[in-house]
Design a protein around this motif. Structure first.
Motif, PDB file in Angstrom:
ATOM      1  N   ARG A  44      -7.431   6.027 -41.294  1.00  0.00           N
ATOM      2  CA  ARG A  44      -7.840   5.325 -42.502  1.00  0.00           C
ATOM      3  C   ARG A  44      -8.775   4.173 -42.140  1.00  0.00           C
ATOM      4  N   PRO A  45      -9.549   3.666 -43.109  1.00  0.00           N
ATOM      5  CA  PRO A  45     -10.478   2.565 -42.798  1.00  0.00           C
ATOM      6  C   PRO A  45      -9.821   1.366 -42.111  1.00  0.00           C
ATOM      7  N   ALA A  46      -8.659   0.949 -42.560  1.00  0.00           N
ATOM      8  CA  ALA A  46      -7.997  -0.191 -41.921  1.00  0.00           C
ATOM      9  C   ALA A  46      -7.647   0.110 -40.473  1.00  0.00           C
ATOM     10  N   HIS A  47      -7.385   1.381 -40.174  1.00  0.00           N
ATOM     11  CA  HIS A  47      -7.084   1.761 -38.797  1.00  0.00           C
ATOM     12  C   HIS A  47      -8.287   1.531 -37.893  1.00  0.00           C
ATOM     13  N   GLY A  48      -9.481   1.782 -38.411  1.00  0.00           N
ATOM     14  CA  GLY A  48     -10.683   1.573 -37.618  1.00  0.00           C
ATOM     15  C   GLY A  48     -10.842   0.117 -37.212  1.00  0.00           C
ATOM     16  N   PHE A  49     -10.593  -0.794 -38.161  1.00  0.00           N
ATOM     17  CA  PHE A  49     -10.642  -2.223 -37.827  1.00  0.00           C
ATOM     18  C   PHE A  49      -9.613  -2.535 -36.741  1.00  0.00           C
ATOM     19  N   ALA A  50      -8.413  -1.976 -36.888  1.00  0.00           N
ATOM     20  CA  ALA A  50      -7.345  -2.255 -35.926  1.00  0.00           C
ATOM     21  C   ALA A  50      -7.676  -1.687 -34.552  1.00  0.00           C
ATOM     22  N   LEU A  51      -8.206  -0.478 -34.492  1.00  0.00           N
ATOM     23  CA  LEU A  51      -8.573   0.101 -33.195  1.00  0.00           C
ATOM     24  C   LEU A  51      -9.643  -0.731 -32.511  1.00  0.00           C
ATOM     25  N   GLN A  52     -10.620  -1.208 -33.281  1.00  0.00           N
ATOM     26  CA  GLN A  52     -11.646  -2.085 -32.719  1.00  0.00           C
ATOM     27  C   GLN A  52     -11.010  -3.374 -32.193  1.00  0.00           C
ATOM     28  N   ALA A  53     -10.036  -3.897 -32.939  1.00  0.00           N
ATOM     29  CA  ALA A  53      -9.390  -5.149 -32.547  1.00  0.00           C
ATOM     30  C   ALA A  53      -8.529  -4.970 -31.295  1.00  0.00           C
ATOM     31  N   VAL A  54      -7.939  -3.793 -31.122  1.00  0.00           N
ATOM     32  CA  VAL A  54      -7.170  -3.524 -29.903  1.00  0.00           C
ATOM     33  C   VAL A  54      -8.110  -3.566 -28.707  1.00  0.00           C
ATOM     34  N   GLY A  55      -9.265  -2.944 -28.848  1.00  0.00           N
ATOM     35  CA  GLY A  55     -10.283  -2.993 -27.804  1.00  0.00           C
ATOM     36  C   GLY A  55      -9.894  -2.255 -26.542  1.00  0.00           C
ATOM     37  N   THR A  56     -10.796  -2.262 -25.588  1.00  0.00           N
ATOM     38  CA  THR A  56     -10.590  -1.509 -24.353  1.00  0.00           C
ATOM     39  C   THR A  56      -9.555  -2.147 -23.435  1.00  0.00           C
ATOM     40  N   ALA A  57      -9.342  -3.445 -23.569  1.00  0.00           N
ATOM     41  CA  ALA A  57      -8.387  -4.133 -22.697  1.00  0.00           C
ATOM     42  C   ALA A  57      -6.976  -4.170 -23.283  1.00  0.00           C
ATOM     43  N   GLY A  58      -6.827  -3.790 -24.551  1.00  0.00           N
ATOM     44  CA  GLY A  58      -5.529  -3.893 -25.197  1.00  0.00           C
ATOM     45  C   GLY A  58      -5.265  -5.306 -25.664  1.00  0.00           C
ATOM     46  N   THR A  59      -4.169  -5.479 -26.387  1.00  0.00           N
ATOM     47  CA  THR A  59      -3.855  -6.790 -26.939  1.00  0.00           C
ATOM     48  C   THR A  59      -2.378  -6.844 -27.324  1.00  0.00           C
ATOM     49  N   THR A  60      -1.917  -8.019 -27.653  1.00  0.00           N
ATOM     50  CA  THR A  60      -0.555  -8.177 -28.156  1.00  0.00           C
ATOM     51  C   THR A  60      -0.571  -8.089 -29.678  1.00  0.00           C
ATOM     52  N   ALA A  61       0.596  -7.924 -30.280  1.00  0.00           N
ATOM     53  CA  ALA A  61       0.682  -7.880 -31.739  1.00  0.00           C
ATOM     54  C   ALA A  61       0.219  -9.202 -32.347  1.00  0.00           C
ATOM     55  N   GLY A  62       0.566 -10.310 -31.721  1.00  0.00           N
ATOM     56  CA  GLY A  62       0.134 -11.607 -32.238  1.00  0.00           C
ATOM     57  C   GLY A  62      -1.370 -11.758 -32.229  1.00  0.00           C
TER      58      GLY A  62
END
Length: 161
Positions: A44-62
Motif C-alpha cells: 500500500r502507499p503508506a508501506h512505500g513511505f515506511a520501506l523508504q524510512a527503514v532504508g538500507t541500514a535498517g532502523t528502530t521502531a522509535g
C-alpha cells in the motif's frame, strides 16, 4: 507580468493543491497497480513511505516513527504489518541487546527496486504526454517553490493527521 495564454482556463487558488494531489495520486495508483502485477499485491502507499524510512541500514521502531512523523506505536504496527507481508524483519541490534532493528528483507528490497523502475516508466509516460521540456520545466518550478528538501518521509503521517 505577462497575461495567460488566451486558451488557458482561468483557475482558482484552491485548484493548485487539488491538481498537485491528483497528479500524485495518479502516479501512486498506477505504481501500485503495476507492483501488484509484479508480485507485490498487498503493498500500500503508506508501506512505500515506511520501506523508504527503514532504508538500507535498517532502523528502530522509535526512529521509524520519527522519520514517518507518527508515534512509536504506530510505526511498530506498520512494521508488524510489513513483517507479516515479508517486507521487513526484526533482528537484534549488535550494539544494544535491548533494541531490535527493523531491516528490509529481499522481498522489501525487490519492492523498492521495482518501484524505482516503475516510477521511471511513469515519468517517461508523462514526458511523452507533456513533452520532455514541459515536464522538466514543471519539475524545476516545483523545486523552486518547495521549501527545504523536496522529499520528506513524514508525508504518510501528515496525511494521517
Amino acid at each position: 507580468m505577462a497575461d495567460a495564454p488566451q486558451d488557458r482556463q482561468a483557475t482558482h487558488g484552491f485548484e493548485l493543491p487539488l491538481l498537485l494531489f491528483a497528479g500524485f495520486r495518479s502516479l501512486i495508483d498506477q505504481l501500485h497497480a503495476e507492483l501488484a502485477v509484479q508480485g507485490h499485491p498487498d503493498l500500500r502507499p503508506a508501506h512505500g513511505f515506511a520501506l523508504q524510512a527503514v532504508g538500507t541500514a535498517g532502523t528502530t521502531a522509535g526512529e521509524l516513527g520519527r522519520r514517518l512523523g507518527v508515534s512509536k506505536q504506530a510505526a511498530g504496527k506498520t512494521a508488524d504489518r510489513l513483517e507479516a507481508l515479508g517486507y521487513v524483519e526484526r533482528t537484534d541490534d549488535p550494539a544494544d541487546a535491548r533494541r531490535r532493528i527493523i531491516r528490509l528483507t529481499p522481498h522489501g528490497v525487490d519492492a523498492l527496486v521495482r518501484s524505482a523502475a516503475v516510477f521511471e516508466e511513469l515519468r517517461a509516460s508523462w514526458a511523452e504526454s507533456l513533452g520532455a521540456e514541459r515536464l522538466g520545466d514543471l519539475e524545476d518550478a516545483l523545486r523552486t517553490v518547495v521549501p527545504g528538501p523536496a522529499f520528506r518521509l513524514d508525508a504518510a503521517g501528515w496525511f494521517g493527521g
